[in-house]
Structures are given as structure tokens and as C-alpha cells.
Design an enzyme around this catalytic site. Structure first.
Site, short mmCIF file in Angstrom:
data_model
loop_
_atom_site.label_atom_id
_atom_site.label_comp_id
_atom_site.label_asym_id
_atom_site.label_seq_id
_atom_site.Cartn_x
_atom_site.Cartn_y
_atom_site.Cartn_z
N HIS A 83 0.80 -1.23 0.00
CA HIS A 83 0.00 0.00 0.00
C HIS A 83 0.83 1.27 0.00
O HIS A 83 0.33 2.34 -0.31
CB HIS A 83 -0.83 0.09 1.28
CG HIS A 83 -1.98 -0.86 1.34
ND1 HIS A 83 -2.72 -1.18 0.25
CD2 HIS A 83 -2.52 -1.51 2.39
CE1 HIS A 83 -3.68 -2.02 0.62
NE2 HIS A 83 -3.58 -2.25 1.90
N GLU A 135 -3.34 3.41 1.58
CA GLU A 135 -2.70 3.86 0.33
C GLU A 135 -3.00 5.34 0.09
O GLU A 135 -2.12 6.12 -0.30
CB GLU A 135 -3.22 3.03 -0.86
CG GLU A 135 -2.57 3.49 -2.16
CD GLU A 135 -3.31 3.01 -3.40
OE1 GLU A 135 -3.67 1.83 -3.49
OE2 GLU A 135 -3.54 3.85 -4.30
#
Ligand code: SF4
Length: 303
Positions: A83, A135
């Protein structure tokens, strides 16, 4: 009964790389005969899949929520997952003297790079994605001061009203797992509402996500039953389930074969229920290991 497993099912490139590299790192660290040094830390869950995590924890991986949770951090090894992380986390790791194994997906790092380039040019950014997703939090940290994280139509309207008449250039980027159709709708709205503004759109949605979503849509239209295998916390697996469910009423979302067995035992679903389907489609999320898929296949083949 015919079982059809989606071609794009299972680990995506970024997750595969992160899991394989992390396995190498923990196995290497285990050889060190020092109880302190043979621990490898991972900032957050490497992937949203309990089985994968359990397997790595048995090999010596320790999941931490914050870098400061690492005792006596100088020289200790920490993994950054697919991420990606925030700018501040990179800085903190350096200050603490940690040895970083950065397995951020190259596609996520590419978005960070785009954001940094546009910040340098002084161009405001619309980042389309889930506000709380790691993310997006990571990417947002590279978007400078003048950016908006937009996760729905309401947020989009708010952001548009805030910049209207005040900007002449805009960059629009997206979370890698964002729904493509929705992203395109947002772009249409932005273009209509911000006429006169030069809008640069970078479609940063990952192909792995799009292809998997498209195949799930197709497959679920053509089978009698769909089984989506993935972690309940996995955003991409949840999306696959929603897509499949919209096309196929008999859609099951399971984390592993045990859930399927429990359904058969407890929820009144009998083996016959599976036998009655002429075709069963299966798709696994991007963080679901092949082993989990094969266990489900074995279970169904026994029915
Ligand atoms: S879904 Fe795409 S961006 Fe995300 S980790 Fe996988 S390959 Fe990378």
C-alpha cells in the site's frame, strides 16, 4: 458441476512481490542467532489476509502499528507493505535508524512521484479514493498543501465549490483500487463544473484491479453460483463480491474453506445446494493466496 476459476484471480503483481520478498527477509533474519535481531517488523498488516499473516508471523514477522512500537529500533529491519507509506513515515524511519525493506507496490510509488511533480509545479490535486485507506493516506502525504481527497459525489461537489474560480490548473489522480466507472463519472463532472481550468487526468487505477473487476462481472453473469475468496478487510475483495452479487444471486463471500464448511454445517446450506449448480465461478482477491483457492476447489470437488 463445472468449476471456473477466473484467469485474473489471486495475488496481483504488487502483493506477490511483497509476500515473496517479505518471506525471503524473514527467513534470512531467522538465521541470525540473536533473539532481538531475528525479528522482522512490518508496519501494518502486509496483506489483508489472515492466513498469509499467520504464516509469516510463525516465521518471525511482527506486525506493528507505529514505528515507535519497535523496541531499541536502531539497526532493526522494518517492512513497508504494498500500500505504501507516508512521507513522514520515511522520515521517521530514517531518524530512528531503521533498516527499511520497502515493498510498496511500484504502481503506488508511481502515484507518489506524479503527486510530487505536480506539487513542485504548484498545481492543486484532486485525489479520488477512500479517505481512510492507508494507500490514500500515503499518497495524500505527497500532495503538498493544496489537495482534496474525494471519496464520493458529495465530497466531489464540496471540493469543486472550494476551488471554483480560484484555480486554472488541476491534477486528478485516483487510488489504485478505485472503481473505474465512478472515476470516469467524476472526471465528467469535474470537466463540466470547472470549465476553463486545464485539467490533467492521470488514470492511476491499477490494471490488475480493473481486469479482475471486469472478469468478475463477466463470469458472474454466466454461472449459477459465484464464490469470492478474500479477506473481509480487503477492499478489492469486497468490491469483487459486490460486482458478483449484482449479477448472480447465489454469490458467497468467504475468507477461506472453513467458512464454506461452516456454511454447509450451520447455515442450512447443504452439499446438495452446491451440487445443484451446473457451473460455479470462483474469483480470489488480490491478497488471497493460491493455497486458499485450491482448498476451496478440493472442498467443492468432493461435493
Ligand atoms: S492492486 Fe495493483 S497497485 Fe495494488 S498492489 Fe496490486 S499491482 Fe500494486
Amino acid at each position: 458441476m463445472e468449476l471456473i476459476i477466473g484467469k485474473t484471480s489471486g495475488f496481483c503483481m504488487g502483493v506477490k512481490r511483497a509476500v515473496e520478498e517479505t518471506t525471503k527477509v524473514v527467513e534470512e533474519a531467522r538465521k541470525i542467532e540473536d533473539d532481538e535481531k531475528n525479528i522482522t517488523y512490518c508496519l501494518g498488516e502486509l496483506v489483508h489476509n489472515p492466513q498469509v499473516i499467520q504464516n509469516l508471523e510463525q516465521k518471525g514477522l511482527q506486525i506493528i502499528e507505529k514505528l515507535e512500537d519497535i523496541p531499541d529500533p536502531k539497526g532493526k529491519k522494518v517492512i513497508f507493505r504494498a500500500h505504501g507509506v507516508t512521507k513522514q513515515v520515511y522520515e521517521e524511519a530514517e531518524q530512528l535508524g531503521l533498516v527499511v525493506a520497502d515493498f510498496s507496490c511500484p504502481k503506488v510509488l508511481a502515484i507518489h512521484k506524479i503527486a510530487k511533480q505536480y506539487v513542485q509545479k504548484g498545481i492543486p490535486i484532486f485525489l479520488i479514493g477512500e479517505k481512510e485507506h492507508p494507500e490514500v493516506i500515503g499518497t495524500a502525504s505527497f500532495c503538498g498543501e493544496n489537495y482534496f481527497v474525494i471519496q464520493n459525489e458529495e465530497g466531489l461537489q464540496e471540493a469543486i465549490q472550494k476551488v471554483k474560480g480560484k484555480i486554472n490548473q488541476l491534477l486528478v489522480i485516483a487510488q489504485t483500487t478505485f472503481n473505474l466507472q465512478k472515476f470516469e463519472q467524476f472526471i465528467e463532472t469535474i470537466s463540466k463544473e470547472l470549465q476553463g481550468v486545464t485539467i490533467e487526468v492521470k488514470n492511476t487505477i491499477c490494471d490488475a484491479t480493473r481486469l479482475r473487476q471486469e472478469e468478475t462481472g463477466q463470469l458472474s453473469k454466466n454461472v449459477d453460483c459465484m464464490i469470492v475468496i478474500g479477506g473481509k478487510k480487503s477492499s478489492n475483495s469486497n468490491k469483487l463480491y459486490q460486482i458478483a452479487k449484482a449479477n448472480c444471486n447465489n454469490t458467497f463471500f468467504i475468507e477461506n474453506v472453513n467458512e464454506l464448511e461452516n456454511m454447509v454445517q450451520k447455515e442450512g446450506i447443504t452439499e446438495d445446494d452446491f451440487r445443484k449448480y451446473a457451473t460455479i465461478g470462483m474469483m480470489a482477491g488480490a491478497s488471497t493466496p493460491e493455497q486458499s483457492v485450491q482448498e476451496v476447489v478440493c472442498f467443492l470437488e468432493k461435493q
